[in-house]
Scaffold this motif. Structure first.
Motif, PDB file in Angstrom:
ATOM      1  N   PHE A   1      44.390  55.993  36.910  1.00 24.99           N
ATOM      2  CA  PHE A   1      43.133  55.651  36.259  1.00 24.99           C
ATOM      3  C   PHE A   1      42.436  56.939  35.831  1.00 24.99           C
ATOM      4  O   PHE A   1      42.277  57.855  36.631  1.00 24.99           O
ATOM      5  CB  PHE A   1      42.242  54.849  37.213  1.00 24.99           C
ATOM      6  CG  PHE A   1      41.000  54.364  36.538  1.00 24.99           C
ATOM      7  CD1 PHE A   1      41.072  53.565  35.394  1.00 24.99           C
ATOM      8  CD2 PHE A   1      39.752  54.716  37.017  1.00 24.99           C
ATOM      9  CE1 PHE A   1      39.926  53.126  34.749  1.00 24.99           C
ATOM     10  CE2 PHE A   1      38.602  54.277  36.380  1.00 24.99           C
ATOM     11  CZ  PHE A   1      38.694  53.477  35.241  1.00 24.99           C
ATOM     12  N   GLU A   2      42.058  57.030  34.558  1.00 25.23           N
ATOM     13  CA  GLU A   2      41.434  58.266  34.062  1.00 25.23           C
ATOM     14  C   GLU A   2      40.022  58.036  33.541  1.00 25.23           C
ATOM     15  O   GLU A   2      39.582  58.703  32.620  1.00 25.23           O
ATOM     16  CB  GLU A   2      42.300  58.873  32.955  1.00 25.23           C
ATOM     17  CG  GLU A   2      43.567  59.499  33.489  1.00 25.23           C
ATOM     18  CD  GLU A   2      44.250  60.425  32.512  1.00 25.23           C
ATOM     19  OE1 GLU A   2      43.872  60.441  31.324  1.00 25.23           O
ATOM     20  OE2 GLU A   2      45.178  61.120  32.944  1.00 25.23           O
ATOM     21  N   GLY A   3      39.331  57.068  34.091  1.00 28.23           N
ATOM     22  CA  GLY A   3      37.932  56.853  33.689  1.00 28.23           C
ATOM     23  C   GLY A   3      37.819  55.984  32.456  1.00 28.23           C
ATOM     24  O   GLY A   3      37.198  54.929  32.490  1.00 28.23           O
ATOM     25  N   ASN A   4      38.404  56.420  31.348  1.00 28.77           N
ATOM     26  CA  ASN A   4      38.293  55.610  30.122  1.00 28.77           C
ATOM     27  C   ASN A   4      39.538  54.739  29.921  1.00 28.77           C
ATOM     28  O   ASN A   4      39.781  54.242  28.829  1.00 28.77           O
ATOM     29  CB  ASN A   4      38.063  56.503  28.895  1.00 28.77           C
ATOM     30  CG  ASN A   4      39.228  57.427  28.651  1.00 28.77           C
ATOM     31  OD1 ASN A   4      40.039  57.627  29.556  1.00 28.77           O
ATOM     32  ND2 ASN A   4      39.336  57.988  27.466  1.00 28.77           N
ATOM     33  N   GLY A   5      40.350  54.572  30.940  1.00 28.46           N
ATOM     34  CA  GLY A   5      41.535  53.724  30.839  1.00 28.46           C
ATOM     35  C   GLY A   5      42.618  54.208  31.780  1.00 28.46           C
ATOM     36  O   GLY A   5      42.397  55.107  32.590  1.00 28.46           O
TER      37      GLY A   5
ATOM     38  N   HIS B   1      46.168  53.022  28.197  1.00 29.85           N
ATOM     39  CA  HIS B   1      46.084  51.574  28.061  1.00 29.85           C
ATOM     40  C   HIS B   1      44.823  51.108  28.806  1.00 29.85           C
ATOM     41  O   HIS B   1      44.480  51.669  29.842  1.00 29.85           O
ATOM     42  CB  HIS B   1      47.353  50.933  28.672  1.00 29.85           C
ATOM     43  CG  HIS B   1      47.541  49.503  28.283  1.00 29.85           C
ATOM     44  ND1 HIS B   1      47.741  49.111  26.989  1.00 29.85           N
ATOM     45  CD2 HIS B   1      47.556  48.378  29.034  1.00 29.85           C
ATOM     46  CE1 HIS B   1      47.869  47.797  26.949  1.00 29.85           C
ATOM     47  NE2 HIS B   1      47.769  47.332  28.172  1.00 29.85           N
ATOM     48  N   PRO B   2      44.141  50.064  28.288  1.00 28.87           N
ATOM     49  CA  PRO B   2      42.889  49.643  28.950  1.00 28.87           C
ATOM     50  C   PRO B   2      43.088  49.065  30.341  1.00 28.87           C
ATOM     51  O   PRO B   2      42.153  49.034  31.136  1.00 28.87           O
ATOM     52  CB  PRO B   2      42.315  48.569  28.011  1.00 28.87           C
ATOM     53  CG  PRO B   2      43.223  48.450  26.854  1.00 28.87           C
ATOM     54  CD  PRO B   2      44.402  49.338  27.043  1.00 28.87           C
ATOM     55  N   SER B   3      44.300  48.570  30.651  1.00 29.14           N
ATOM     56  CA  SER B   3      44.505  47.962  31.977  1.00 29.14           C
ATOM     57  C   SER B   3      45.863  48.384  32.534  1.00 29.14           C
ATOM     58  O   SER B   3      46.649  49.022  31.845  1.00 29.14           O
ATOM     59  CB  SER B   3      44.456  46.435  31.854  1.00 29.14           C
ATOM     60  OG  SER B   3      45.428  46.031  30.909  1.00 29.14           O
ATOM     61  N   ARG B   4      46.135  47.982  33.779  1.00 30.91           N
ATOM     62  CA  ARG B   4      47.432  48.297  34.399  1.00 30.91           C
ATOM     63  C   ARG B   4      48.504  47.383  33.820  1.00 30.91           C
ATOM     64  O   ARG B   4      48.218  46.262  33.396  1.00 30.91           O
ATOM     65  CB  ARG B   4      47.380  48.057  35.904  1.00 30.91           C
ATOM     66  CG  ARG B   4      46.299  48.796  36.604  1.00 30.91           C
ATOM     67  CD  ARG B   4      46.389  48.537  38.093  1.00 30.91           C
ATOM     68  NE  ARG B   4      47.362  49.433  38.683  1.00 30.91           N
ATOM     69  CZ  ARG B   4      47.215  49.999  39.880  1.00 30.91           C
ATOM     70  NH1 ARG B   4      46.163  49.744  40.607  1.00 30.91           N
ATOM     71  NH2 ARG B   4      48.128  50.801  40.348  1.00 30.91           N
ATOM     72  N   ILE B   5      49.736  47.828  33.848  1.00 32.17           N
ATOM     73  CA  ILE B   5      50.869  47.003  33.399  1.00 32.17           C
ATOM     74  C   ILE B   5      51.615  46.486  34.626  1.00 32.17           C
ATOM     75  O   ILE B   5      52.040  45.345  34.693  1.00 32.17           O
ATOM     76  CB  ILE B   5      51.877  47.827  32.563  1.00 32.17           C
ATOM     77  CG1 ILE B   5      51.177  48.620  31.468  1.00 32.17           C
ATOM     78  CG2 ILE B   5      52.985  46.944  31.993  1.00 32.17           C
ATOM     79  CD1 ILE B   5      50.514  47.768  30.439  1.00 32.17           C
ATOM     80  N   GLY B   6      51.729  47.354  35.641  1.00 35.41           N
ATOM     81  CA  GLY B   6      52.458  46.990  36.855  1.00 35.41           C
ATOM     82  C   GLY B   6      53.687  47.876  37.002  1.00 35.41           C
ATOM     83  O   GLY B   6      54.503  47.962  36.075  1.00 35.41           O
TER      84      GLY B   6
END
Ligand SMILES: Nc1ncnc2c1ncn2[C@@H]1O[C@H](COP(=O)(O)OP(=O)(O)OP(=O)(O)O)[C@@H](O)[C@H]1O
Length: 355
Positions: free
Chosen positions: A307-311, A327-332
């Motif tokens: 996580f880098e703050g902006n995504g 990417h805005p969210s995790r992929i897994g």
């Protein structure tokens, strides 16, 4: 105008500065960036007169201050330097630190000037404190006020914000922008942080091994980085190494393991079979349907998510090499992912380009 012409400084066999030339027009800000050891501090020290060049000359406003065999003493140069560690005298009150260089002025004039600088740097309420009684950011303001007191033509900054925390650095960065404009001084500013430089530099000077690698307005320089190192500054911070499998006039096809990608050719000529280095900007990549078919996409397995703050910075294993995507969210972890690589997300360089 600060004019540096053919300046060289050697330490033993190594050249810290190698026939270096740069002109900073009056009232403009030039920011020096470059990897550690490229000669940034050496250049500042030579301009300040803290060290003597082996060759070349320096002039301020057309007046030579250093030339072969002669150098004006540091205190007679119409410049001042702001250091990373502030270098404030611990036993002196803020007001006296700022007024130190003004001891030839009559007391009322000196006080008036100090008051004006305290106002300008927004530290009037700290005038009677010792350096140990004010914060790092406030100490930096005092150091700048002191540097301005003698009304120099040129200001030199050696990483002045690097000791501050992130929040304060962002705030000072914005303030420097308006301060430099208001002062109209010629500024030579060394920083490790390219974004800091972009906030107020008229000219960004990228140095490498004692020379200029590329210089220009920050937007222009970042739009067309001439080296992999500069591409990294511009956000192209993920490296992929491949082999050219075919080339056309405006496009080359590059093999990366068992996948391939079409990209714009590098400026240096390349032929089929040559190794090549691709610098990729994770913020310009896009994840697409992992099972779909998309031209110019790379496939792999998610191996890390930060996580880098902006995504999220998602690292994808392409079979040995890793590609990062914002990417805005995790992929897994362990998921298959397909990344669309647009033309603007990648810049090709020669295989041994320094990153
Ligand atoms: N007094 C010295 N004696 C010997 N070598 C020196 C001296 N000062 C600098 N150098 C060398 O000159 C080169 C340039 O050093 P300089 O301090 O100018 O780099 P820099 O770009 O400011 O690095 P950094 O970003 O790490 O501060 C380096 O290789 C350094 O080791």
């Amino acid at each position: 105008m600060l004019t540096i012409k053919d300046l060289s400084r050697r330490f033993g066999a190594a050249a810290a500065l190698d026939v270096f030339s740069l002109s900073v027009p009056e009232g403009e800000v030039a920011c020096l960036v470059g990897p550690s050891g490229c000669g940034k501090s050496t250049l500042l020290r030579l301009v300040a007169g803290l060290d003597r060049p082996d060759a070349g000359s320096i002039a301020i406003g057309g007046e030579t201050i250093s030339e072969p065999g002669w150098a004006l003493e540091p205190h007679k140069r119409r410049l001042n330097m702001v250091f990373q560690d502030y270098a404030l005298w611990p036993h002196m009150r803020v007001r006296n630190i700022i007024g130190y260089g003004l001891n030839r002025l009559p007391a009322p004039e000196r006080m008036e000037k100090v008051d004006r600088l305290l106002e300008l740097m927004q530290i009037a309420d700290l005038a009677d404190r010792l350096p140990s009684q004010i914060s790092g950011g406030q100490q930096q303001r005092v150091a700048i006020a002191r540097a301005l007191a003698t009304d120099p033509d040129v200001l030199l900054f050696d990483e002045p914000l690097s000791s501050l925390d992130v929040q304060l650095r962002l705030e000072m960065r914005r303030e420097f922008g308006s301060l430099f404009k208001a002062l109209g001084k010629t500024v030579l500013y060394v920083t490790h942080d390219p974004l800091e430089a972009c906030a107020f530099a008229d000219t960004l000077v990228v140095m490498s091994a004692g020379r200029i690698e590329q210089m220009g307005r920050p937007e222009a320089l970042f739009a067309a980085p001439r080296s992999a190192w500069i591409a990294t500054l511009a956000g192209y911070d993920t490296r992929l190494d491949g082999t050219v499998v075919s080339r056309a006039e405006h496009e080359i096809r590059v093999r990366l393991g068992d996948q391939a990608l079409s990209v714009r050719p590098p400026t240096a000529p390349v032929s089929e079979g040559d190794s090549i280095r691709l610098m990729v900007n994770p913020g310009r990549l896009r994840l697409v349907d992992a099972d779909g078919h998309q031209d110019n996409a790379l496939c792999g397995t998610v191996m890390q998510e930060l996580f880098e703050g902006n995504g999220w910075r998602v690292a994808i294993d392409l079979g040995g090499q890793h590609l990062s995507v914002m990417h805005p969210s995790r992929i897994g972890l362990g998921q298959r992912a397909r990344v669309l690589v647009s033309e603007s997300s990648v810049i090709a360089f020669e295989a041994d380009a320094r990153v």
